[in-house]
Design an enzyme around this catalytic site. Structure first.
Site, PDB file in Angstrom:
ATOM      1  N   GLY A 172      -0.933  25.118  -9.300  1.00 38.82           N
ATOM      2  CA  GLY A 172      -1.188  24.999 -10.726  1.00 38.82           C
ATOM      3  C   GLY A 172      -0.420  25.950 -11.606  1.00 38.82           C
ATOM      4  N   SER A 173       0.610  26.554 -11.094  1.00 37.12           N
ATOM      5  CA  SER A 173       1.456  27.409 -11.917  1.00 37.12           C
ATOM      6  C   SER A 173       2.348  26.534 -12.778  1.00 37.12           C
ATOM      7  CB  SER A 173       2.288  28.326 -11.030  1.00 37.12           C
ATOM      8  OG  SER A 173       1.440  29.171 -10.294  1.00 37.12           O
TER       9      SER A 173
END
Length: 115
Positions: A76-77
């Site tokens: 989820g970066s």
């Protein structure tokens, strides 16, 4: 995102909010500035809630090729890419892109916008 020479790499410590949230501007990140034939393109690796670590594999002076891996983030970066306003963006908001494959913008040569 472009071939060129790495001008600078800045590591910024910070928080670990979800990368898609508005307040993720304070998250840990790495900013990489690239000279592409006289045009500067900047990229920002922003970690998220789960990743909590950004790995940058390039340093100032490195020569990059398009699609080259420059670092690592997971879970989820987010990767932000900043191009000059004179660029023609070729993708739309929400479109799925693939690193090293999708062309996201076309850059004008430096001499055309320095004027």
């Amino acid at each position: 995102p472009v071939p060129g020479r790495v001008l600078r790499v800045d590591y910024v410590p910070g928080t670990f909010k979800a990368a898609f949230k508005h307040d993720s501007h304070a998250n840990e990140r790495s900013e990489i500035w690239i000279d592409h034939d006289g045009v500067t393109v900047a990229v920002r690796q922003v970690v998220g809630l789960l990743a909590r670590r950004v790995v940058c594999r390039v340093k100032p002076g490195d020569e990059l090729v398009a699609g080259q891996r420059i670092g690592l983030m997971k879970f989820g970066s987010r990767m932000d890419v900043f191009v000059p306003t004179s660029s023609t963006v070729t993708v739309t908001a929400g479109e799925r892109v693939t690193a090293g494959v999708t062309t996201i913008a076309r850059l004008l040569p430096a001499e055309e916008f320095k004027g």
